[in-house]
Design an enzyme around this catalytic site. Structure first.
Site, PDB file in Angstrom:
ATOM      1  N   LYS A  72       0.845  -1.195   0.000  1.00 56.18           N
ATOM      2  CA  LYS A  72       0.000   0.000   0.000  1.00 56.18           C
ATOM      3  C   LYS A  72       0.879   1.243   0.000  1.00 56.18           C
ATOM      4  O   LYS A  72       1.954   1.260   0.616  1.00 56.18           O
ATOM      5  CB  LYS A  72      -0.882  -0.039   1.256  1.00 56.18           C
ATOM      6  CG  LYS A  72      -1.917   1.081   1.352  1.00 56.18           C
ATOM      7  CD  LYS A  72      -2.807   0.888   2.577  1.00 56.18           C
ATOM      8  CE  LYS A  72      -3.848   1.972   2.737  1.00 56.18           C
ATOM      9  NZ  LYS A  72      -4.740   1.725   3.907  1.00 56.18           N
ATOM     10  N   SER A 147      -9.773   1.743   3.058  1.00 52.78           N
ATOM     11  CA  SER A 147      -8.950   2.565   2.195  1.00 52.78           C
ATOM     12  C   SER A 147      -7.942   1.780   1.370  1.00 52.78           C
ATOM     13  O   SER A 147      -7.410   2.298   0.395  1.00 52.78           O
ATOM     14  CB  SER A 147      -8.204   3.596   3.046  1.00 52.78           C
ATOM     15  OG  SER A 147      -7.305   2.933   3.936  1.00 52.78           O
ATOM     16  N   SER A 171      -9.799  -0.899   7.121  1.00 54.19           N
ATOM     17  CA  SER A 171      -9.289  -0.729   5.754  1.00 54.19           C
ATOM     18  C   SER A 171      -8.626  -1.934   5.128  1.00 54.19           C
ATOM     19  O   SER A 171      -8.286  -1.901   3.950  1.00 54.19           O
ATOM     20  CB  SER A 171      -8.312   0.436   5.696  1.00 54.19           C
ATOM     21  OG  SER A 171      -9.037   1.627   5.657  1.00 54.19           O
TER      22      SER A 171
HETATM   23  N1  GLN Z   1     -12.973   3.695   6.668  1.00 45.77           N
HETATM   24  C1  GLN Z   1     -12.306   4.059   7.884  1.00 45.77           C
HETATM   25  C2  GLN Z   1     -11.882   5.500   7.860  1.00 45.77           C
HETATM   26  O1  GLN Z   1     -12.073   6.119   6.860  1.00 45.77           O
HETATM   27  C3  GLN Z   1     -11.139   3.144   8.107  1.00 45.77           C
HETATM   28  C4  GLN Z   1      -9.909   3.565   7.441  1.00 45.77           C
HETATM   29  C5  GLN Z   1      -8.750   2.700   7.717  1.00 45.77           C
HETATM   30  O2  GLN Z   1      -8.871   1.632   8.324  1.00 45.77           O
HETATM   31  N2  GLN Z   1      -7.586   3.182   7.335  1.00 45.77           N
HETATM   32  O3  GLN Z   1     -11.380   6.014   8.813  1.00 45.77           O
END
Ligand code: GLN
Length: 467
Positions: A72, A147, A171
């Site tokens: 990532k 994400s 995410s």
């Molecule tokens: N969707 C969650 C957020 O936007 C989780 C993001 C993540 O785990 N990096 O904060």
């Protein structure tokens, strides 16, 4: 393509394939799937060169020999670009490698490229990347989840064998659910965060995406463990995760107000209930337990994670790193314009929200109250794990939704995280397993959580479910 690393290893051992061959195939797949926008950068020549060297290696092969993996775009790799999906870090090159990258390379894995993600890992659909959205390979009109959407799709579409993502509130697990792959968030502190661009430091964990629990466990054996560069990395010994077996019957808790939540899609609910029925028929105990805090999960997560983010992202000021506005004329305008032009809308929203909840007048009303609820959650969940081995729920309340479907209303987008944030709030390990599909064939992930540092037990039981 091969299902597991064990399959790859036997194909390599029997001379059926070579690492160079494998890398060449993945590169062809990356090329054929460019429209999905999963890769921000492909390390083609470098990967082929390393493959050639590894093909020559005859002894002392590392644990991940033959593994082609993507990372990532918020994980640092020395001499390579890293942007966290943001314009503010456009062109920035890492000057050191994350501990996870060092460990992958030391175990003979091949890093094939850098994967698209939501800006600073903030999002649930991968529509917040400054480099455009990632598309779900099963249906290009749908999101891959976020994400770590690029990491999920790269594995889904066989552009690499496995990938790394980061999970702050879901995410890894939520995109794994949307893409039909296995996604794992380790116990907090199990994997070093050194070299991960921080979003919310008390929540962030790096973890793998793959097609099997076996590979997930194997990769975790390499990633996990103490690290002098991260004081929150646990020094507990790392078990041989891939060798663990689950004997006997499991005791599984279903939290009230989760599977029966009003926001859940009916097909996701029905499929989860089918999995529960199957577990019962196999002799496992599955019981509903009282849990009254479901409605607090999203608010508490967003108060605390944005508070931490507002502090972590203060370093992107146009001076230390990356983008500096060409229109700036003095110190003040360097800060203001670089941040205004460099950050995207969602990141700005969150910095504002986080700054607000930490401000003197509102600290007690929001931040400190949210901390108290986090403590209550930890206590309630630990009490449940005194009686049960696992907590089961769906990974997400829906299947992959359409691009643009939730972009106009951030609170609706935030609800996509309702089942995943709990594990980050309390620091437990959690896995999303591709165990079901809806009537259109879209994947539905089933999530299992175990108590802190019971990662080995979670892998062992998960393996029995995937068979
Ligand atoms: N969707 C969650 C957020 O936007 C989780 C993001 C993540 O785990 N990096 O904060």
């Amino acid at each position: 393509m091969y299902k597991t690393l064990t399959d790859i290893r036997s194909a390599l051992d029997s001379g059926q394939t070579t690492i160079t061959d494998l890398v060449t195939k993945y590169l062809a797949n990356i090329d054929a799937n460019k429209n999905l926008n999963a890769f921000l950068e492909v390390y083609g020549d470098e990967a082929l060169k390393r493959a050639g060297e590894l093909d020559q290696k005859t002894k002392a092969k590392g644990k991940l020999y033959g593994l082609v993996i993507g990372i990532k775009d918020n994980i640092c790799y020395t001499g390579h670009k890293v942007s966290a999906g943001s314009k503010i870090l456009e062109g920035f090159q890492s000057i050191y490698s994350a501990t996870v990258v060092e460990r992958l390379l030391a175990a003979d894995a091949i890093i094939i490229g850098r994967l698209n993600c939501d800006e600073f890992a903030m999002g649930s659909s991968n529509e917040n990347s400054a480099y455009g959205p990632v598309l779900n390979a099963l249906d290009n009109a749908r999101v891959p989840g976020g994400s770590s959407g690029g990491s999920a799709v790269a594995v889904q579409a066989h552009m690499c064998h496995a990938s790394l993502g980061s999970d702050t509130g879901g995410s890894i697990r939520q995109p794994a659910s949307f893409c039909g792959v296995v996604g794992y968030k380790p116990t907090y502190g199990r994997v070093s965060r050194y070299g991960l661009i921080a979003y919310a430091s008390s929540f962030d964990q790096i973890g793998p995406f793959s097609h099997s629990v076996e590979d997930t466990a194997l990769i975790m054996e390499v990633l996990a463990g103490a690290d002098d560069f991260d004081s929150t990395a646990s020094s507990k010994p790392v078990p041989l995760y891939s060798a663990e077996k689950f004997e006997g019957k499991a005791k599984i808790a279903i939290l009230k107000n989760t599977v029966d939540h009003s926001g859940i899609n009916p097909e996701v609910r029905a499929e989860t209930e089918k999995v529960i029925a199957k577990l019962r028929s196999e002799g496992h105990t599955v019981e509903e337990v009282d849990f009254s805090l479901t409605d607090y999960l999203i608010p508490v997560y967003y108060v605390l994670s944005t508070a931490e983010a507002s502090s972590n992202l203060a370093r992107f000021d146009g001076v230390h790193y990356g983008y500096r506005s060409p229109r700036s004329t003095d110190m003040d305008s360097v800060y203001k314009l670089s941040r205004t032009e460099g950050f995207g809308k969602e990141v700005k929203n969150r910095i504002m929200l986080g700054t607000f909840v930490l401000s003197a007048g509102y600290y007690d009303a929001y931040y400190s109250r949210a901390q108290k609820v986090r403590r209550m959650l930890s206590e309630q969940i630990s009490a449940i794990f005194k009686k049960y081995d696992f907590i089961l729920m769906p990974t997400a309340p829906s299947v992959a939704f359409k691009l643009g479907e939730k972009t106009s209303d951030p609170t609706e987008m935030y609800l996509a995280d309702i089942y995943t944030v709990l594990a980050n709030l309390v620091g437990t390990p959690a896995i999303s397993l591709p165990l079901a599909k809806n009537s259109e064939g879209l994947p539905i992930g089933i999530q299992l959580m175990a108590e802190k540092h019971a990662d080995a037990k979670l892998f062992a039981f998960s393996r029995t479910l995937m068979n």
